[in-house]
Design a protein around this motif. Structure first.
Motif, PDB file in Angstrom:
ATOM      1  N   VAL A 144     -52.879  43.321  -0.478  1.00  0.00           N
ATOM      2  CA  VAL A 144     -52.833  42.725  -1.805  1.00  0.00           C
ATOM      3  C   VAL A 144     -51.395  42.375  -2.147  1.00  0.00           C
ATOM      4  O   VAL A 144     -50.504  43.232  -2.066  1.00  0.00           O
ATOM      5  CB  VAL A 144     -53.422  43.681  -2.860  1.00  0.00           C
ATOM      6  N   ARG A 191     -59.425  43.907  -6.032  1.00  0.00           N
ATOM      7  CA  ARG A 191     -60.414  44.770  -5.376  1.00  0.00           C
ATOM      8  C   ARG A 191     -61.812  44.159  -5.435  1.00  0.00           C
ATOM      9  O   ARG A 191     -62.609  44.325  -4.506  1.00  0.00           O
ATOM     10  CB  ARG A 191     -60.390  46.150  -6.032  1.00  0.00           C
ATOM     11  N   LYS A 235     -55.269  44.589 -10.296  1.00  0.00           N
ATOM     12  CA  LYS A 235     -55.818  45.338  -9.175  1.00  0.00           C
ATOM     13  C   LYS A 235     -57.338  45.230  -9.150  1.00  0.00           C
ATOM     14  O   LYS A 235     -57.957  45.155  -8.092  1.00  0.00           O
ATOM     15  CB  LYS A 235     -55.400  46.810  -9.263  1.00  0.00           C
ATOM     16  N   GLN A 236     -57.937  45.212 -10.352  1.00  0.00           N
ATOM     17  CA  GLN A 236     -59.388  45.115 -10.438  1.00  0.00           C
ATOM     18  C   GLN A 236     -59.873  43.787  -9.856  1.00  0.00           C
ATOM     19  O   GLN A 236     -60.854  43.739  -9.113  1.00  0.00           O
ATOM     20  CB  GLN A 236     -59.845  45.247 -11.896  1.00  0.00           C
TER      21      GLN A 236
END
Length: 471
Positions: A402, A389, A385-386
């Protein structure tokens, strides 16, 4: 007014709606809910009729795709608006600074007036009726100009809506480019257009002559970017679905894919495997949608032929042209490493053709995306997720998702719209309600207000106020 004189009818309907709005500037919330409920009921009752009309316009349109992306979408939109309308329409209190006290500050949410909606052909029902639901929730009068490429659907929209609403409330105006030009030149209180960027520019120019506020839901080249930590086979599953749903005739379909360099071939093969699994025998498969017109089909053929002639590798699903007959079917196609100056990489494709290029990491992919017009949508695939993002933070698009394409537009409370060349303004959920709403600022003061103490001639009270205001 007779339909034999369509231009005269256009002006008569507009004048009638303006007069009706002046007679009922603030349609009661109960009536607006009733308007939305009628729209829901009509779509449910006539879903099969719309499916047949859309199928006739396309030459072949997947009934399943029509059910979920047209009828079901509109029903959910109207139901959501009806459920939340009391909250959306309520006045919003605002704090009053000490220098303005005592008093009351609030925002009245008022209908703008008569709204014009210009809807496209690719989702001829959804993209006419979803904006209509937002405008009805806001309390507006509405005129709709459907695309001339979907005459059966346009006629059904006119016939079905005329049974629900008086013509001075909701009206459908049919016709070709001349009618569209005249429609967009009317001094609407808001003009809402969905379609291509080149035509969107002309719509904006027409609206500017009347200083009409305009929402432009356009398109562009929406990328799907795959990080090195994500399986190409897994990415291919959803990208193939998003690309070939409605045969790629979707404004938020992945327009091209960026895979880790060296993986383009493997990814292209995976996409075609997934397409074959989802739509076997595309020539005769009723769930694989045809291209809207011969002109659009010929354009797609030319885009692919040009890329092939320039040295790109073209891969296509197995296709029996004889079985397809005259249905304008274009098979799922993947083009590996097309030239960046080719039309395939310069124009929005709007069909079942997926260019695949390589990237040297997400920083390189972000550079590639940012060197081009802002896309309507952007899709990034990563297990982290990092990482996803961080990529979103390094790019700009109208919307994004995503690890899956397109689904962001089905979340009612997410605003849907473009940025830059992919559009201006947004709708869906409360954002759609606000698109057709004027937020009117109001400050109510008591009969005697301390502001009188700082009127001229300026003296000590004025100096005190000045210091208080500046902190």
């Amino acid at each position: 007014m007779s339909d034999a004189d369509p231009m005269a009818r256009l002006n008569t309907v507009f004048a009638g709606q303006k007069a009706a709005f002046e007679a009922e500037r603030h349609r009661p919330i109960t009536e607006r809910k009733s308007d939305l409920k009628k729209l829901e009921a009509m779509v449910k009752a006539r879903a099969d009729d719309f499916a047949k009309a859309i199928d006739a316009d396309f030459g072949r349109r997947s009934k399943a795709e029509t059910a979920v992306a047209e009828a079901g979408f509109v029903i959910a939109t109207a139901k959501h608006a009806r459920k939340h309308l009391d909250l959306w329409a309520a006045a919003k209190r605002k704090p009053v600074p000490p220098t303005m006290a005592p008093g009351k500050a609030y925002v009245r949410r008022e209908p703008k007036g008569v709204a014009g909606i210009v809807s496209p052909w690719n989702y001829a029902m959804q993209l006419a009726l979803a904006p209509l639901a937002a405008a009805l929730a806001a309390g507006c009068r509405v005129m709709i100009k459907p695309s001339e490429f979907t005459p059966n659907t346009a006629e059904l929209l006119r016939e079905s809506l005329s049974k629900l609403y008086a013509e001075d409330h909701v009206a459908v105006i049919e016709g070709g480019p001349d009618m569209a030009k005249a429609f967009c030149s009317l001094p609407f209180d808001h003009l809402f257009y969905t379609g291509s960027t080149p035509v969107g520019r002309m719509v904006a120019q027409a609206a500017a002559a009347n200083l009409t506020p305009v929402t432009l839901e356009l398109g562009g080249k929406s990328p799907a970017v795959i990080a090195s930590d994500f399986s190409l086979d897994e990415a291919a599953k959803t990208i193939a679905w998003g690309k070939f749903f409605n045969a790629g005739q979707t404004c938020v379909a992945p327009d091209y894919a960026l895979a880790p360099k060296g993986g383009q071939q493997a990814f292209a093969q995976a996409v075609l495997r997934e397409a074959d699994a989802m739509w076997p025998d595309v020539a005769g498969n009723g769930d694989y949608t045809a291209i809207i017109s011969e002109k659009h089909h010929a354009r797609l053929t030319a885009l692919v032929d040009q890329a092939r002639a320039a040295g790109a590798q073209v891969m296509q699903a197995e296709f029996d042209a004889a079985k397809a007959g005259n249905t304008r079917v274009f098979p799922p196609t993947v083009v590996v490493d097309p030239p960046l100056d080719s039309a395939l990489m310069r124009e929005e494709i709007f069909g079942p053709v997926l260019p695949v290029l390589g990237h040297d990491g997400l920083k390189d992919a972000a550079r590639f995306v940012n060197e081009r017009d802002r896309p309507l949508a952007l899709y990034v695939y990563s297990k982290s997720k990092q990482t996803a993002r961080k990529f979103l933070a390094s790019t700009l698009s109208g919307g994004a998702a995503v690890n899956v394409p397109m689904l962001h537009l089905s979340v009612e409370d997410l605003p849907f719209g473009g940025v830059g060349a992919s559009g201006q303004g947004a709708y869906h959920g409360e954002t759609g309600f606000l698109t057709f709403t004027h937020e009117r600022a109001v400050f109510e003061a008591p009969v005697w207000h301390p502001s009188r103490l700082i009127f001229p001639p300026y003296g000590k009270m004025f100096e005190f106020f000045k210091k208080l205001q500046a902190g």
